[in-house]
Design an enzyme around this catalytic site. Structure first.
Site, PDB file in Angstrom:
ATOM      1  CG  HIS A   1      13.733  48.717 -61.425  1.00 15.45           C
ATOM      2  ND1 HIS A   1      12.668  49.843 -61.708  1.00 15.45           N
ATOM      3  CD2 HIS A   1      12.540  47.832 -61.269  1.00 15.45           C
ATOM      4  CE1 HIS A   1      11.674  49.509 -62.087  1.00 15.45           C
ATOM      5  NE2 HIS A   1      11.513  48.063 -61.410  1.00 15.45           N
TER       6      HIS A   1
ATOM      7  CG  HIS B   1      11.191  49.907 -57.115  1.00 10.56           C
ATOM      8  ND1 HIS B   1      12.082  48.983 -57.739  1.00 10.56           N
ATOM      9  CD2 HIS B   1       9.867  49.478 -57.274  1.00 10.56           C
ATOM     10  CE1 HIS B   1      11.290  47.817 -57.949  1.00 10.56           C
ATOM     11  NE2 HIS B   1       9.918  48.266 -57.680  1.00 10.56           N
TER      12      HIS B   1
ATOM     13  CB  CYS C   1      -0.824  37.828 -64.326  1.00 11.14           C
ATOM     14  SG  CYS C   1       1.012  38.279 -64.422  1.00 11.14           S
TER      15      CYS C   1
ATOM     16  CB  CYS D   1      -0.184  41.177 -61.960  1.00  8.62           C
ATOM     17  SG  CYS D   1       0.297  41.796 -63.382  1.00  8.62           S
TER      18      CYS D   1
ATOM     19  CB  CYS E   1      -0.090  39.399 -68.235  1.00 10.07           C
ATOM     20  SG  CYS E   1       0.385  40.748 -67.067  1.00 10.07           S
TER      21      CYS E   1
ATOM     22  CG  HIS F   1       4.363  40.976 -65.659  1.00 16.11           C
ATOM     23  ND1 HIS F   1       3.241  41.245 -64.858  1.00 16.11           N
ATOM     24  CD2 HIS F   1       5.616  41.555 -65.069  1.00 16.11           C
ATOM     25  CE1 HIS F   1       3.467  42.086 -63.847  1.00 16.11           C
ATOM     26  NE2 HIS F   1       5.068  41.911 -63.930  1.00 16.11           N
TER      27      HIS F   1
ATOM     28  CE  LYS G   1       5.680  49.181 -64.559  1.00 12.50           C
ATOM     29  NZ  LYS G   1       5.307  48.240 -63.817  1.00 12.50           N
TER      30      LYS G   1
ATOM     31  CE  LYS H   1      10.533  44.254 -58.978  1.00 12.21           C
ATOM     32  NZ  LYS H   1      10.418  44.681 -57.804  1.00 12.21           N
TER      33      LYS H   1
HETATM   34  O1  ME8 Z   1       3.195  46.770 -57.202  1.00  9.01           O
HETATM   35  N1  ME8 Z   1       8.099  53.853 -63.946  1.00  9.01           N
HETATM   36  O2  ME8 Z   1       5.149  46.565 -56.125  1.00  9.01           O
HETATM   37  P1  ME8 Z   1       6.293  46.798 -57.086  1.00  9.01           P
HETATM   38  C1  ME8 Z   1       7.661  54.470 -62.705  1.00  9.01           C
HETATM   39  N2  ME8 Z   1       3.988  45.469 -54.050  1.00  9.01           N
HETATM   40  N3  ME8 Z   1       7.402  53.831 -61.558  1.00  9.01           N
HETATM   41  C2  ME8 Z   1       7.779  52.626 -61.567  1.00  9.01           C
HETATM   42  C3  ME8 Z   1       8.173  51.756 -62.382  1.00  9.01           C
HETATM   43  C4  ME8 Z   1       8.490  52.264 -63.774  1.00  9.01           C
HETATM   44  N4  ME8 Z   1       9.024  51.871 -64.793  1.00  9.01           N
HETATM   45  N5  ME8 Z   1       8.415  50.473 -62.233  1.00  9.01           N
HETATM   46  C5  ME8 Z   1       7.918  50.592 -60.934  1.00  9.01           C
HETATM   47  C6  ME8 Z   1       3.730  46.701 -56.272  1.00  9.01           C
HETATM   48  N6  ME8 Z   1       7.649  51.889 -60.410  1.00  9.01           N
HETATM   49  C7  ME8 Z   1       3.120  46.316 -54.955  1.00  9.01           C
HETATM   50  C8  ME8 Z   1       2.529  47.534 -54.415  1.00  9.01           C
HETATM   51  S1  ME8 Z   1       1.385  49.036 -52.487  1.00  9.01           S
HETATM   52  C9  ME8 Z   1       0.395  48.631 -51.236  1.00  9.01           C
HETATM   53  C10 ME8 Z   1       1.778  47.391 -52.964  1.00  9.01           C
HETATM   54  C11 ME8 Z   1       7.232  52.154 -59.216  1.00  9.01           C
HETATM   55  O3  ME8 Z   1       7.692  46.554 -56.524  1.00  9.01           O
HETATM   56  C12 ME8 Z   1       5.742  52.644 -59.222  1.00  9.01           C
HETATM   57  O4  ME8 Z   1       5.694  53.344 -57.928  1.00  9.01           O
HETATM   58  O5  ME8 Z   1       5.765  46.106 -58.355  1.00  9.01           O
HETATM   59  C13 ME8 Z   1       5.082  51.503 -59.073  1.00  9.01           C
HETATM   60  O6  ME8 Z   1       3.443  51.748 -58.854  1.00  9.01           O
HETATM   61  C14 ME8 Z   1       5.530  50.660 -58.066  1.00  9.01           C
HETATM   62  O7  ME8 Z   1       7.092  51.062 -58.330  1.00  9.01           O
HETATM   63  C15 ME8 Z   1       5.449  49.113 -58.137  1.00  9.01           C
HETATM   64  O8  ME8 Z   1       6.119  48.310 -57.366  1.00  9.01           O
END
Ligand code: ME8
Length: 499
Positions: free
Chosen positions: A17, A20, A125, A128, A143, A146, A295, A298
Site C-alpha cells: 500500500h 510501503h 500481538c 505485530c 494492541c 492494531h 495510520k 493493511k
Molecule cells: O514491519 N506510513 O513490515 P510492514 C508510513 N516486516 N510508512 C508506512 C505506513 C504508513 N502508514 N505503513 C507502512 C514490517 N509503512 C516488518 C519490517 S524490517 C527488518 C522488517 C512502511 O509490512 C514503513 O516503512 O508492516 C514501516 O516501517 C513499514 O512500512 C512496515 O512494513
C-alpha cells in the site's frame, strides 16, 4: 565513497500500500542523489516472508505460507518499477542464501554466549509478531497499533541476552547522537533503553514457518531476528560470486517508520554487537502517512491504492506529492484533494509551464539554438550554493527541505520570465543580445533544477534534460553556466492538466 541504503522488508501478508511505497520512494531519492554525487550506491528493498502474520494470513486464505509469500512478493516487486525505484537487489527472506546466513550469524551469537534456554510468558500481538511490555498495552488488553486483544503466550524458547547490551548501547547513544534521526526518535529509543533492557525470545517453538534453529530444529528463529539480518545477508549473495559486504557493510542508512523503531534502534545494534559485526551509520525514522487521522495500514483497511494514483498521474507525481506534502520525518495526512492541489498548482502550473514555455520560446525566437551568452548574474546569484545546500540536506535525510530549496528556484525562474518578458524583447531588434541572455539563463536554470530534481522526479527530469540536450546528471554540473547547452527541442506537457 560508498553508500548503502535500505528500506524495511515488507510483510507479504497482504498487498503493498501507499505506506510501503512511501518508504521505498524516500530511500530511492536518497540512492539517486548519492549516485549523482558519484558514489558507489547499493539500494536494497525486499520482503519479510516468515512469522506469524504471514502464516496466519495464508491459513485464513486456505493457502500455504509459501504460496501466499510467492504471490505477494510478486506484487511488491511489481510496485518497484511503477514508483520509479532504482533498487539494486530485492531480497526475500525465503531465499535459501538468506536463511543459511541467518543460521550462520545466529549460531555465532550463541557461540559468543548470548543465547540461553528459558520460558517466556507475556502478552503477544500476532499482527505485530511482538510481545508487549506492560506499559505498551492499551485499555482492554489491546494492541496499541492494531487495536486487537492481545493473547497470553507461554512457551519454552531460546533467549537472546539483550540485557548484556545495556551498557554498550548506552555508550553508543552517548557517542553517536546521530545514530537515530530525527532527534525525537533518538530520544524515544534512548528512553526505552534507559527503562532497562530485558532479554527477549530469539526462537519460537510453536511455529514452523521460519528459519530452523540449527542446534534445535524443533524451533524456528523469531521473525524479527531473521528479518533484521536481511540487511547484512543480502550483500553476500546479491551478486553471484561476489561478497559485497567488504564494500558496503556497514549500511549507511536504514530508512524505516516509527512503528519498528525499537527493533532497529535497540535489538539490531545489540544483535550486531553480539555477532561482532559493525553497526550501521544511521537509522532514519520517518513518520506515518495518515488517512482520517489513523495510520494507514493493511490490517486497518484504510489504504490508498498507489497503483490507482500512478495509473492516472504517473509515478513522478506520486513521488513529488509524498516527499513535498508530508515533511519527511513527521506524520502527515494524505488525501486525494491535497494530491490534486499539488499536482495542478506546482507540477503543472509551475514546473510544467516553466519547461514548456521556456523551450517553446527558444524554438520560436531562436529556432532552438542558443548562443553562449553569459548567464544573467541575478540568477547566477540566486542559484549560488544551491547544489551544496541540497546535498547537505539530503545527507541528513531532509528530503522535504531539500526539495523546497529546489522548488524556490523553480518559482524564481518563473518570476524571471515575467520580469524579463522575452516576448517583448523579441519584438525589438536592438534587444537581441538581451533576449539571447535571458533565454540562455532560463535554459541553464531549467537544466540545473532538472538535475537536482532527478532524485524526486526521475522520469520527468530525464525528459526535460533530453529536450535541453543535456544528459549529464552529476551534481558537479548542477550550477548555472556549466551546461553549454547548444540546441533544445520542445516537449509534450510534463504534467498534463487533463490527467
Ligand atoms: O514491519 N506510513 O513490515 P510492514 C508510513 N516486516 N510508512 C508506512 C505506513 C504508513 N502508514 N505503513 C507502512 C514490517 N509503512 C516488518 C519490517 S524490517 C527488518 C522488517 C512502511 O509490512 C514503513 O516503512 O508492516 C514501516 O516501517 C513499514 O512500512 C512496515 O512494513
Amino acid at each position: 565513497m560508498s553508500f548503502y541504503v535500505t528500506t524495511p522488508i515488507y510483510y507479504v501478508n497482504a498487498a503493498p500500500h501507499l505506506g510501503h511505497a512511501y518508504t521505498t520512494i524516500a530511500a530511492d531519492a536518497m540512492a539517486r542523489h548519492h549516485r549523482q554525487r558519484g558514489e558507489d550506491v547499493f539500494f536494497l528493498t525486499g520482503t519479510d516472508e516468515h512469522g506469524e502474520p504471514v502464516a496466519d494470513a495464508a491459513h485464513a486464505l486456505g493457502l500455504e505460507p509459501q504460496e501466499l509469500a510467492d504471490k505477494n512478493a510478486e506484487r511488491f516487486k511489481a510496485l518497484l518499477p511503477q514508483i520509479g525505484a532504482s533498487n539494486d537487489f530485492f531480497i526475500r527472506t525465503t531465499d535459501p542464501q538468506h536463511m543459511a546466513k541467518v543460521q550462520e550469524v545466529l549460531t555465532r551469537v550463541r557461540d559468543n554466549g548470548y543465547v540461553y534456554e528459558g520460558t517466556y510468558e507475556g502478552s503477544y500481538c500476532p499482527k505485530c509478531a511482538d510481545f508487549k511490555a506492560d506499559n505498551e498495552i492499551d485499555e482492554g488488553n489491546r494492541c496499541p497499533i492494531h487495536h486487537i486483544e492481545l493473547t497470553r503466550e507461554q512457551e519454552d524458547n531460546y533467549f537472546f541476552r539483550l540485557s548484556a547490551f545495556q551498557e554498550p548501547l548506552e555508550r553508543l547513544y552517548a557517542e553517536r547522537e546521530d545514530f537515530v534521526a530525527p532527534r525525537t526518535r533518538y530520544n524515544e529509543a534512548l528512553s526505552f533503553l534507559r527503562s532497562g533492557l530485558r532479554d527477549v525470545p530469539l526462537t519460537r517453538h510453536k511455529l514452523t514457518w521460519g528459519v530452523r534453529v540449527p542446534w534445535d530444529p524443533e524451533h524456528v528463529f523469531y521473525v524479527w531476528f531473521d528479518a533484521l539480518l536481511n540487511y547484512y545477508s543480502a550483500l553476500s549473495y546479491a551478486r553471484p560470486g561476489e561478497d559485497l559486504s567488504t564494500e558496503f557493510w556497514p549500511a549507511s542508512c536504514h530508512v524505516i517508520a516509527k512503528d519498528i523503531l525499537r527493533f532497529h534502534a535497540i535489538y539490531w545494534p545489540a544483535l550486531l554487537m553480539a555477532a561482532e559485526l559493525q553497526l550501521p551509520q544511521r537509522i532514519f525514522v520517518h513518520g506515518y502517512l495518515l488517512m482520517d487521522g489513523e495510520k494507514m495500514s493493511k490490517s486497518l483497511g484504510n489504504v490508498l491504492d498507489p497503483f490507482a494514483v500512478i495509473d492516472r498521474f504517473g509515478s513522478d507525481a506520486l513521488r513529488f506529492y509524498l516527499l513535498r506534502d508530508v515533511p519527511f520525518g513527521q506524520d502527515g495526512s494524505v488525501s486525494t484533494e491535497a494530491f490534486e492541489q499539488r499536482y495542478s498548482s506546482e507540477l503543472a502550473n509551475e514546473l510544467g509551464n516553466l519547461a514548456s514555455r521556456t523551450l517553446a520560446m527558444i524554438v520560436r525566437y531562436r529556432d532552438g539554438a542558443l548562443t553562449q551568452a553569459d548567464p544573467d548574474p541575478i540568477i547566477v546569484a540566486d542559484f549560488d550554493g544551491l547544489s551544496t545546500r541540497v546535498s547537505e540536506l539530503i545527507a541528513k535525510a531532509e528530503l522535504t527541505l531539500a526539495l523546497d530549496e529546489i522548488w524556490q528556484r523553480v518559482r524564481r525562474l518563473n518570476r524571471y520570465v515575467e520580469e524579463q518578458a522575452p516576448w517583448q524583447l523579441a519584438k525589438v531588434q536592438a534587444r537581441a543580445g538581451d533576449l539571447d541572455r535571458v533565454l540562455g539563463t532560463l535554459a541553464e536554470g531549467l537544466r540545473v533544477v532538472g538535475v537536482l530534481l532527478w532524485p524526486y522526479l526521475p522520469a520527468s527530469s530525464e525528459k526535460l534534460l533530453a529536450a535541453l540536450g543535456a544528459s549529464d546528471l552529476s551534481l558537479a554540473g548542477a550550477r548555472i553556466g556549466a551546461g553549454g547547452i547548444e540546441r533544445v527541442s520542445t516537449i509534450e506537457s510534463l504534467f498534463p492538466k487533463s490527467a
